[in-house]
Design an enzyme around this catalytic site. Structure first.
Site, PDB file in Angstrom:
ATOM      1  N   HIS A  66       0.831  -1.219  -0.066  1.00  8.11           N
ATOM      2  CA  HIS A  66      -0.155   0.005  -0.162  1.00  8.11           C
ATOM      3  C   HIS A  66       0.890   1.354   0.039  1.00  8.11           C
ATOM      4  O   HIS A  66       0.578   2.341  -0.849  1.00  8.11           O
ATOM      5  CB  HIS A  66      -0.948   0.060   1.262  1.00  8.11           C
ATOM      6  CG  HIS A  66      -2.244  -0.703   1.179  1.00  8.11           C
ATOM      7  ND1 HIS A  66      -3.475  -0.070   0.936  1.00  8.11           N
ATOM      8  CD2 HIS A  66      -2.603  -2.116   0.781  1.00  8.11           C
ATOM      9  CE1 HIS A  66      -4.334  -0.961   0.787  1.00  8.11           C
ATOM     10  NE2 HIS A  66      -3.874  -2.041   0.501  1.00  8.11           N
TER      11      HIS A  66
ATOM     12  N   ARG B  61       2.517   1.788  -3.356  1.00  5.92           N
ATOM     13  CA  ARG B  61       1.458   2.354  -4.353  1.00  5.92           C
ATOM     14  C   ARG B  61       1.263   3.760  -4.233  1.00  5.92           C
ATOM     15  O   ARG B  61       0.866   4.438  -5.064  1.00  5.92           O
ATOM     16  CB  ARG B  61       0.143   1.375  -4.268  1.00  5.92           C
ATOM     17  CG  ARG B  61      -0.638   1.559  -5.434  1.00  5.92           C
ATOM     18  CD  ARG B  61      -2.171   0.865  -5.183  1.00  5.92           C
ATOM     19  NE  ARG B  61      -2.810   1.423  -4.107  1.00  5.92           N
ATOM     20  CZ  ARG B  61      -3.341   0.536  -3.204  1.00  5.92           C
ATOM     21  NH1 ARG B  61      -3.149  -0.801  -3.291  1.00  5.92           N
ATOM     22  NH2 ARG B  61      -4.074   0.943  -2.119  1.00  5.92           N
ATOM     23  N   ARG B  62       1.107   4.152  -2.830  1.00 13.77           N
ATOM     24  CA  ARG B  62       0.568   5.540  -2.726  1.00 13.77           C
ATOM     25  C   ARG B  62       1.636   6.403  -3.171  1.00 13.77           C
ATOM     26  O   ARG B  62       1.289   7.513  -3.886  1.00 13.77           O
ATOM     27  CB  ARG B  62       0.096   5.800  -1.079  1.00 13.77           C
ATOM     28  CG  ARG B  62      -1.151   5.141  -0.667  1.00 13.77           C
ATOM     29  CD  ARG B  62      -1.376   5.725   0.592  1.00 13.77           C
ATOM     30  NE  ARG B  62      -0.499   5.431   1.607  1.00 13.77           N
ATOM     31  CZ  ARG B  62      -0.111   4.382   2.476  1.00 13.77           C
ATOM     32  NH1 ARG B  62      -1.011   3.373   2.065  1.00 13.77           N
ATOM     33  NH2 ARG B  62       0.817   4.379   3.310  1.00 13.77           N
TER      34      ARG B  62
END
Length: 189
Positions: free
Chosen positions: A63, A66-67
Site C-alpha cells: 500500500h 502504491r501511494r
C-alpha cells in the site's frame, strides 16, 4: 484530462466493498484527485492497520509503495477521532483506511465500540477538510460460524450504517467498479 477542481470531494465520503474489490485504490484516487486525471494533490493517509504478522506487513508495504510520496501517513489503530482532528489541521484531504480494522482493533482492546463510533461521527462536524473512509461490507456473505464472528459482523454493519448516514457520498465497489449509492449535494459548513 480533467482538472481536479472539477471533481471536488464532499465533506464525508464512504467507500464500501468486499475484499479485493478495489475500494482502497478508488479511495486513494478520490482523495488525491487523480480519479479523472490530473496531478495528484497532497493528502493525509490515516492507517488503522497494524503489522501483526509477515503477511500483513507485506500488505502494508505494498500500500505504501502504491501511494507514493504525495501522502503523509499517520498510523493510529484506536484513537481515530483524535488523530483526524490533528490531521485536519494540515489543510489536506484525509483518507482513513480502514474502518474494518479500526473496529477489530477496538474490539480486541476491549474498548466501547458505540462510544468510539459516537465520538468519530461527532468529530466529523468539526473538520474543514474532506475525509474519505474505506470499509468492508461484511454482511453479504455467509453467516459467521462463531459468536465472535457474528458479533463483529453485526458491529461492522452498525458502524457502516452510522458512517453512511452521516456521509455526503457513499460508493460501493465491486470488481473494481464504483456504484454511487448516495450523493448528497454540497452543504455549507
Amino acid at each position: 484530462m480533467e482538472h481536479i477542481s472539477t471533481f471536488p470531494l464532499p465533506p464525508v465520503t464512504l467507500v464500501l466493498g468486499g475484499a479485493r474489490s478495489g475500494k482502497s485504490t478508488h479511495a486513494e484516487r478520490l482523495v488525491t484527485g487523480t480519479l479523472h486525471g490530473g496531478a495528484p494533490r497532497p493528502a493525509v493517509y490515516i492507517a488503522t492497520a497494524e503489522a501483526g504478522d509477515v503477511e500483513m506487513a507485506t500488505r502494508i508495504m505494498a500500500h505504501r509503495t502504491r501511494r507514493g510520496a504525495v501522502w503523509t501517513t499517520i498510523e493510529e489503530p484506536l484513537k481515530l477521532a483524535e488523530v483526524m482532528e490533528q490531521a485536519a489541521a494540515r489543510g489536506q484531504p484525509m483518507l482513513v483506511d480502514c474502518l474494518t480494522l479500526w473496529l477489530s482493533n477496538l474490539m480486541h482492546a476491549g474498548e466501547d465500540v458505540d462510544q468510539a463510533t459516537d465520538d468519530l461521527v461527532r468529530s466529523l462536524d468539526d473538520h474543514n477538510q474532506p475525509v474519505v473512509f474505506v470499509s468492508n461490507e461484511v454482511g453479504l456473505g455467509i453467516v459467521p460460524e462463531t459468536p465472535l464472528g457474528r458479533t463483529f459482523r453485526d458491529a461492522m454493519g452498525r458502524l457502516n450504517m452510522r458512517i453512511a448516514e452521516r456521509a455526503d457520498r457513499v460508493i460501493l465497489m465491486a470488481a473494481g467498479l464504483p456504484l454511487t449509492m448516495k450523493d448528497r449535494p454540497a452543504r455549507s459548513r
